[in-house]
Design an enzyme around this catalytic site. Structure first.
Site, short mmCIF file in Angstrom:
data_model
loop_
_atom_site.label_atom_id
_atom_site.label_comp_id
_atom_site.label_asym_id
_atom_site.label_seq_id
_atom_site.Cartn_x
_atom_site.Cartn_y
_atom_site.Cartn_z
N ASP A 126 8.11 -10.98 -3.41
CA ASP A 126 7.97 -9.57 -3.02
C ASP A 126 9.33 -8.86 -3.02
OD1 ASP A 126 6.43 -7.39 -2.14
OD2 ASP A 126 5.18 -8.70 -0.90
N ASP A 183 0.34 -1.43 -3.65
CA ASP A 183 -0.74 -2.31 -3.20
C ASP A 183 -2.13 -1.70 -3.40
OD1 ASP A 183 1.36 -3.79 -2.39
OD2 ASP A 183 0.67 -4.06 -0.32
C1 GLA Z 1 3.42 -6.42 -0.11
C2 GLA Z 1 2.70 -6.93 -1.37
C3 GLA Z 1 1.30 -7.39 -1.02
C4 GLA Z 1 1.37 -8.48 0.05
C5 GLA Z 1 2.14 -7.98 1.26
C6 GLA Z 1 2.43 -9.10 2.24
O1 GLA Z 1 2.84 -5.27 0.39
O2 GLA Z 1 2.67 -5.94 -2.37
O3 GLA Z 1 0.63 -7.86 -2.16
O4 GLA Z 1 1.98 -9.62 -0.51
O5 GLA Z 1 3.40 -7.44 0.88
O6 GLA Z 1 3.15 -8.67 3.36
#
Ligand code: GLA
Length: 383
Positions: A126, A183
């Site tokens: 990430d 996301d």
């Molecule tokens: C980010 C990523 C998600 C997930 C969260 C976990 O938002 O884009 O896919 O992995 O972190 O905290």
């Protein structure tokens, strides 16, 4: 390690968020192996954020939370491998993960070694809390280098959400897949936003560096960590068809232990998975808009030439109204590279319904209701 096809699997985040533990992960592996998902090609079981303690140990190493994972991660990996599946884990290029757990900045080599020792086959990485003084491509390259030298093949899944023009630099880092957008959430607006943004990245995607449109929300029906209103079954069909056709990884995000029949039917659509995994390595192309168009097209239509010479074609209606013949989803065989002068036409099989028809006058146009799609495999035949 060369990754020739978008990976298929399941990830804990969309439904379970921080609420993960050994039992859940082992059950997910069992279900994947035994429910028919593995037979369709799904192979990675990925633990997302929130698996570790909040502090590293005295040697600076990551420690699995003993309450969530009492036997440690090697135990989980062994179980997953025994089922003939592969094991994925999560870290982040910053000081902390997005949920505030220790992350890998300046610990890349130790963490890569730890993951290799545990038997990890896939690392999602990430972009939260990353130092602003270090460019994204350096952060991702640092972990890619550590992974390439850790003594184990580990698929490297970059998750920088398309930020900082990821698409321009990601290929040079050694990442095998890369998140092209923010996301996903389990509602229509999120699906529409991500889907209509995809064209910006598609030309940068390809073998060994696939764009990742985020984990699937198919079958969540509003339940779970990113669950909001949920979608209709037709909207989930549209979502799966688009991800499959555009060559995104297909990482299931629902609770696979409790899939309803329609969810299972969508996720195990072998014809769509074949298109996603096609060995031509051709990327799809847009049929009715330019990638540079400023305005997103509510009726995107894409095609992809497949290894055996067939063509996958998807027509999508993201608008709120029935499609009319003046809408841009009208597609001609010329656009695909098959002008009428060839004396050839297309025999279409719709991959959700099995309906078949032959294109007669070089044009095919379907009345596609709002929030739904048609996805075809087209065979070239004599007129
Ligand atoms: C980010 C990523 C998600 C997930 C969260 C976990 O938002 O884009 O896919 O992995 O972190 O905290």
């Amino acid at each position: 390690m060369i990754v020739t096809k978008p990976p298929l699997g399941w990830n804990s985040w969309n439904t379970f968020g921080h609420d993960i533990n050994e039992t859940l992960i082992l059950e997910a592996a069992d279900i994947m192996a035994e429910s028919g998902l593995k037979d369709c090609g799904y192979e990675y079981i990925v633990i997302d954020d929130c698996w570790s303690l909040k502090e590293r140990d005295e040697n600076g190493l990551l420690v699995p939370d003993p309450e969530k994972f009492p036997h440690g991660m090697k135990y989980v990996a062994d179980h997953i491998h025994l089922k003939g599946l592969k094991f994925g884990m999560y870290s982040c290029a910053g000081n902390l993960t997005c949920a505030g757990y220790p992350a890998s900045y300046e610990h890349e080599w130790d963490d890569a070694k730890t993951f290799a020792d545990w038997g990890v086959d896939y690392l999602k990485y990430d972009y939260c809390f990353h130092p602003l003084s270090v460019p994204g491509h350096v952060l991702y390259r640092s972990m890619a280098l550590a992974l390439q030298n850790c003594g184990r093949d580990i698929l490297f899944s970059a998750c920088s959400w398309g930020a900082d023009e990821t698409r321009h630099w990601i290929k040079s880092t050694g990442a095998h897949i890369w998140r092209s957008t923010g996301d996903i959430f389990d509602n229509w607006q999120s699906l529409k936003d991500l889907s209509l943004k995809a064209p910006q990245s598609i030309e940068y995607s390809g073998m060994n560096c696939f764009m990742d449109m985020d984990m699937l929300i198919v079958g969540m029906h509003g339940k779970g960590h990113v669950g909001l209103t949920g979608l209709t079954d037709d909207e989930y069909r549209m979502h799966f068809a688009l991800w499959a056709l555009l060559g995104s990884p297909l990482m299931i995000g629902c609770d696979i232990r409790n899939m309803d029949e329609v969810t299972k039917e969508i996720l195990t659509n072998k014809e769509l998975i074949k298109i996603n995994q096609d060995a031509s390595y051709n990327m799809p192309f847009a049929l009715n808009f330019n990638y540079d168009d400023e305005e997103p097209c509510d009726f995107p239509a894409y095609a992809k030439i497949l290894e055996n010479g067939d063509i996958a074609i998807g027509l999508f209606n993201f608008s709120e109204h029935e499609q009319h013949h003046w809408d841009p989803a009208r597609v001609t065989t010329d656009m695909i590279g098959l002008p009428e002068s060839t004396g050839k036409t297309l025999h279409l099989t719709e991959l959700y319904t099995g309906e078949e028809h032959v294109v007669t006058n070089g044009t095919f146009w379907e009345q596609i209701p709002p929030h739904s799609c048609k996805i075809y495999r087209a065979r070239i035949i004599d007129k």
